[in-house]
Design an enzyme around this catalytic site. Structure first.
Site, PDB file in Angstrom:
ATOM      1  N   HIS A 307     111.220  16.619 107.477  1.00 16.19           N
ATOM      2  CA  HIS A 307     111.368  15.960 106.172  1.00 16.19           C
ATOM      3  C   HIS A 307     110.342  14.846 106.067  1.00 16.19           C
ATOM      4  O   HIS A 307     110.022  14.179 107.050  1.00 16.19           O
ATOM      5  CB  HIS A 307     112.788  15.364 106.033  1.00 16.19           C
ATOM      6  CG  HIS A 307     113.166  15.067 104.630  1.00 16.19           C
ATOM      7  ND1 HIS A 307     112.790  13.916 103.995  1.00 16.19           N
ATOM      8  CD2 HIS A 307     113.857  15.797 103.720  1.00 16.19           C
ATOM      9  CE1 HIS A 307     113.256  13.925 102.761  1.00 16.19           C
ATOM     10  NE2 HIS A 307     113.902  15.059 102.563  1.00 16.19           N
ATOM     11  N   ASP A 364     118.423  21.784 103.588  1.00 14.35           N
ATOM     12  CA  ASP A 364     118.334  23.227 103.335  1.00 14.35           C
ATOM     13  C   ASP A 364     118.729  24.081 104.526  1.00 14.35           C
ATOM     14  O   ASP A 364     118.858  25.302 104.393  1.00 14.35           O
ATOM     15  CB  ASP A 364     116.898  23.569 102.919  1.00 14.35           C
ATOM     16  CG  ASP A 364     116.553  22.935 101.591  1.00 14.35           C
ATOM     17  OD1 ASP A 364     115.535  22.220 101.508  1.00 14.35           O
ATOM     18  OD2 ASP A 364     117.334  23.118 100.638  1.00 14.35           O
TER      19      ASP A 364
HETATM   20  C1  SDX Z   1     113.515  19.291 100.580  1.00 13.19           C
HETATM   21  O1  SDX Z   1     111.306  15.017  99.595  1.00 13.19           O
HETATM   22  C2  SDX Z   1     112.605  15.288  99.530  1.00 13.19           C
HETATM   23  O2  SDX Z   1     113.430  14.433  99.454  1.00 13.19           O
HETATM   24  C3  SDX Z   1     112.909  16.778  99.518  1.00 13.19           C
HETATM   25  C4  SDX Z   1     114.375  17.146  99.604  1.00 13.19           C
HETATM   26  C5  SDX Z   1     115.127  16.711  98.362  1.00 13.19           C
HETATM   27  O3  SDX Z   1     116.346  16.555  98.448  1.00 13.19           O
HETATM   28  O4  SDX Z   1     114.493  16.665  97.273  1.00 13.19           O
HETATM   29  O5  SDX Z   1     114.984  16.555 100.745  1.00 13.19           O
HETATM   30  C6  SDX Z   1     114.533  18.657  99.697  1.00 13.19           C
HETATM   31  O6  SDX Z   1     112.492  19.694 100.094  1.00 13.19           O
HETATM   32  C7  SDX Z   1     113.773  19.348 102.063  1.00 13.19           C
HETATM   33  C8  SDX Z   1     112.569  19.950 102.859  1.00 13.19           C
HETATM   34  C9  SDX Z   1     112.638  21.475 102.762  1.00 13.19           C
HETATM   35  N1  SDX Z   1     111.445  22.096 103.331  1.00 13.19           N
HETATM   36  C10 SDX Z   1     111.484  22.728 104.518  1.00 13.19           C
HETATM   37  O7  SDX Z   1     112.491  22.795 105.229  1.00 13.19           O
HETATM   38  C11 SDX Z   1     110.187  23.415 104.914  1.00 13.19           C
HETATM   39  C12 SDX Z   1     109.877  23.158 106.393  1.00 13.19           C
HETATM   40  N2  SDX Z   1     109.543  21.753 106.562  1.00 13.19           N
HETATM   41  C13 SDX Z   1     108.217  21.359 106.339  1.00 13.19           C
HETATM   42  O8  SDX Z   1     107.254  22.206 105.922  1.00 13.19           O
HETATM   43  C14 SDX Z   1     107.910  19.879 106.414  1.00 13.19           C
HETATM   44  O9  SDX Z   1     108.698  19.307 107.380  1.00 13.19           O
HETATM   45  C15 SDX Z   1     108.062  19.145 105.100  1.00 13.19           C
HETATM   46  C16 SDX Z   1     107.288  19.798 104.011  1.00 13.19           C
HETATM   47  C17 SDX Z   1     109.509  19.074 104.720  1.00 13.19           C
HETATM   48  C18 SDX Z   1     107.544  17.713 105.302  1.00 13.19           C
HETATM   49  O10 SDX Z   1     106.197  17.828 105.577  1.00 13.19           O
HETATM   50  P1  SDX Z   1     105.279  16.532 105.826  1.00 13.19           P
HETATM   51  O11 SDX Z   1     106.070  15.273 105.706  1.00 13.19           O
HETATM   52  O12 SDX Z   1     104.066  16.688 104.985  1.00 13.19           O
HETATM   53  O13 SDX Z   1     104.945  16.650 107.361  1.00 13.19           O
HETATM   54  P2  SDX Z   1     103.780  17.537 107.932  1.00 13.19           P
HETATM   55  O14 SDX Z   1     103.775  18.886 107.289  1.00 13.19           O
HETATM   56  O15 SDX Z   1     102.542  16.723 107.901  1.00 13.19           O
HETATM   57  O16 SDX Z   1     104.291  17.735 109.440  1.00 13.19           O
HETATM   58  C19 SDX Z   1     104.108  16.707 110.412  1.00 13.19           C
HETATM   59  C20 SDX Z   1     104.033  17.459 111.749  1.00 13.19           C
HETATM   60  C21 SDX Z   1     102.961  18.539 111.748  1.00 13.19           C
HETATM   61  O17 SDX Z   1     102.563  18.729 113.091  1.00 13.19           O
HETATM   62  P3  SDX Z   1     101.194  17.965 113.633  1.00 13.19           P
HETATM   63  O18 SDX Z   1     100.097  18.303 112.650  1.00 13.19           O
HETATM   64  O19 SDX Z   1     101.560  16.493 113.635  1.00 13.19           O
HETATM   65  O20 SDX Z   1     100.969  18.547 114.999  1.00 13.19           O
HETATM   66  O21 SDX Z   1     105.275  18.152 111.981  1.00 13.19           O
HETATM   67  C22 SDX Z   1     105.027  19.564 111.993  1.00 13.19           C
HETATM   68  C23 SDX Z   1     103.698  19.774 111.313  1.00 13.19           C
HETATM   69  O22 SDX Z   1     103.086  20.970 111.784  1.00 13.19           O
HETATM   70  N3  SDX Z   1     106.135  20.179 111.234  1.00 13.19           N
HETATM   71  C24 SDX Z   1     106.738  21.316 111.586  1.00 13.19           C
HETATM   72  C25 SDX Z   1     107.754  21.497 110.631  1.00 13.19           C
HETATM   73  N4  SDX Z   1     107.720  20.490 109.735  1.00 13.19           N
HETATM   74  C26 SDX Z   1     106.718  19.680 110.125  1.00 13.19           C
HETATM   75  N5  SDX Z   1     106.528  22.182 112.606  1.00 13.19           N
HETATM   76  C27 SDX Z   1     107.353  23.263 112.636  1.00 13.19           C
HETATM   77  N6  SDX Z   1     108.357  23.505 111.769  1.00 13.19           N
HETATM   78  C28 SDX Z   1     108.587  22.644 110.745  1.00 13.19           C
HETATM   79  N7  SDX Z   1     109.580  22.878 109.861  1.00 13.19           N
END
Ligand code: SDX
Length: 428
Positions: A307, A364
């Site tokens: 998140h 989710d």
């Molecule tokens: C919602 O914003 C809100 O409030 C949203 C929400 C709401 O109520 O409105 O809470 C609802 O959208 C919840 C999130 C649902 N999405 C997912 O579950 C999809 C999977 N999660 C992600 O793709 C990710 O965690 C996000 C999009 C939620 C957040 O992404 P960020 O903050 O941009 O973080 P990032 O993508 O830059 O990740 C940081 C690191 C990375 O690794 P490094 O580059 O540092 O090595 O964490 C890793 C990412 O690769 N990472 C994951 C991961 N999520 C982040 N690695 C594996 N699996 C994951 N799910």
């Protein structure tokens, strides 16, 4: 602590005010930075940038705190109802009994939609994803209520728009589903409460008696509360920026629905179940998928994990995980993907990759398991998210309009070609 930040660039020093919110959050106000220094800031994804001040929802990502208008999500999920939470988010206070009765009555008497909307619905072929249908049906309200086009017309007109969209969203959501599966639509039953009415419109079939299961209706009401707002998330920011051009509430919410559709945002609940199903079909090897999620060369992500704000457990996920056990046992449902989900969670929470990046289950991760147990099909999961988030979008749009915020128009840093002369086609 200082209320001024000092920025030094090229030997010059600039002072920028620091503002502090009611929960002691602090921000550097850069609204005059370009005028003072010619500089702008840049922050793709706005990970470190606030777009506004707001009184609606407070999140503390490190502590895993979520409050709507100061009330904890735990209290509201246990003691309130979705429509009461909607009133709280939109009007800023919990309603007195007579206010709440009026609010519920107003919503109940506006659940019906214009019969011509069925002509729009008929334009969507069966198997249309219901999120696309939903955003179109919501936007069509601008045609049936043209007075809604002017957000500054009057408070009475704006409040009527609020009541109408709250009342009609369940009808639209259920109709989008019926259209997708090729079934005839059901009209609202105003003798039922908000969630029961939706469930009946969703599941009732012609010539069959349909009785709403109170366990399912109660679970849905709690899920909608948990999804009702989440401060400046992707879809709420979309609603605000579309509304900042003085576009109508309906046009702004329609845009918010489309922003929510993406699998990185509200679409994640559908992606989680599809992921869990794939893992199950592939033999349920949790470790294999944890390793895939960690592999930078593998596009697989652990959907429902991570998140932007929460760097601790998403408090909603904690509540939903417990509710999933309750609802499945009350309904007598055994869902093997729940065990896979719990196995993934346990493995991830004990793996350095996830621990270092503070990746926890989000809202989710478990919600789809409850929706599935309730009989709601996977492609409707994000529609359920939209149904819950609607009061939050309304509250955010209303606050932005009441604060008369300027039109949202970010700047950029250009990195394209410098000036060049136009070559004739033979010279290219
Ligand atoms: C919602 O914003 C809100 O409030 C949203 C929400 C709401 O109520 O409105 O809470 C609802 O959208 C919840 C999130 C649902 N999405 C997912 O579950 C999809 C999977 N999660 C992600 O793709 C990710 O965690 C996000 C999009 C939620 C957040 O992404 P960020 O903050 O941009 O973080 P990032 O993508 O830059 O990740 C940081 C690191 C990375 O690794 P490094 O580059 O540092 O090595 O964490 C890793 C990412 O690769 N990472 C994951 C991961 N999520 C982040 N690695 C594996 N699996 C994951 N799910």
């Amino acid at each position: 602590m200082s209320n001024v930040a000092e920025l030094k660039v090229d030997g010059k020093s600039y002072e920028l005010p620091i503002i502090e919110g009611s929960e002691k959050e602090r921000a550097i106000d850069i609204s005059k930075l370009r005028a003072q220094s010619g500089l702008i800031t840049i922050d793709p994804g706005f990970k470190n940038t606030g777009s506004t001040t707001s009184s609606i929802t407070f999140l503390d990502g490190e502590q895993g705190i979520l409050r709507y208008r100061g009330y904890s999500i735990e209290d509201l999920a246990e003691k309130s109802s979705f429509l009461e939470v909607a009133y709280l988010l939109i009007y800023g206070v919990l309603p007195k009994k007579d206010e709440f009765d009026t609010f519920k009555r107003d919503i109940t008497t506006h659940t019906l939609v214009h019969e011509d909307i069925k002509k729009i619905l008929d334009g969507f072929p069966s198997n249309s994803h219901p999120m696309g249908t939903l955003s179109s049906l919501v936007c069509s309200l601008t045609a049936f209520y043209p007075e809604s086009l002017d957000p500054n017309r009057s408070w009475e007109a704006t409040n009527m728009s609020i009541i109408r969209i709250l009342a009609k969203m369940p009808t639209f959501a259920a109709w989008a589903y019926k259209n997708e599966v090729g079934h005839p639509v059901n009209y609202p039953d105003n003798s039922l409460d908000y969630c029961s009415n939706f469930l009946k419109m969703m599941f009732a079939l012609p010539a069959e008696q349909y009785d709403v299961d109170p366990v399912v209706a109660d679970a849905l009401d709690k899920l909608l509360i948990l999804h009702a707002d989440h401060e400046q998330n992707c879809s709420a920011s979309t609603v605000r920026i579309v509304g900042s051009s003085k576009a109508s509430l309906y046009a702004s919410v329609s845009a918010g629905i489309n922003a929510l559709w993406g699998p990185l945002h509200g679409g994640a609940n559908q992606a989680v179940i599809e992921m869990l199903e794939n893992i199950k079909a592939d033999g349920g090897d949790v470790k294999k998928y944890i390793d895939k999620a960690k592999d930078k060369d593998d596009s697989f992500r652990l959907m429902g994990f991570g998140h932007r704000v929460y760097k601790n457990f998403d408090p909603r996920a904690r509540i939903i995980k417990k509710a999933a056990d309750d609802v499945l046992s009350k309904l007598g449902v055994q869902d093997p993907v729940l065990d896979i989900a719990k196995g993934l969670e346990e493995a991830a929470l004990n793996d350095d990759y996830f621990v270092e990046r503070k990746l926890y289950p989000n809202v989710d991760f478990y919600s789809g398991i409850i929706y599935r147990a309730m009989g709601i099909p996977t492609e409707m999961f994000t529609v359920m998210f939209a149904l819950g988030r609607l009061p939050g979008w309304i509250a955010q749009w209303k606050e932005m309009r009441e604060n008369n915020e300027p039109i949202g128009r970010p700047r950029q840093i250009y990195v394209g070609s410098n000036q060049r002369t136009y070559p004739s086609i033979d010279e290219r």
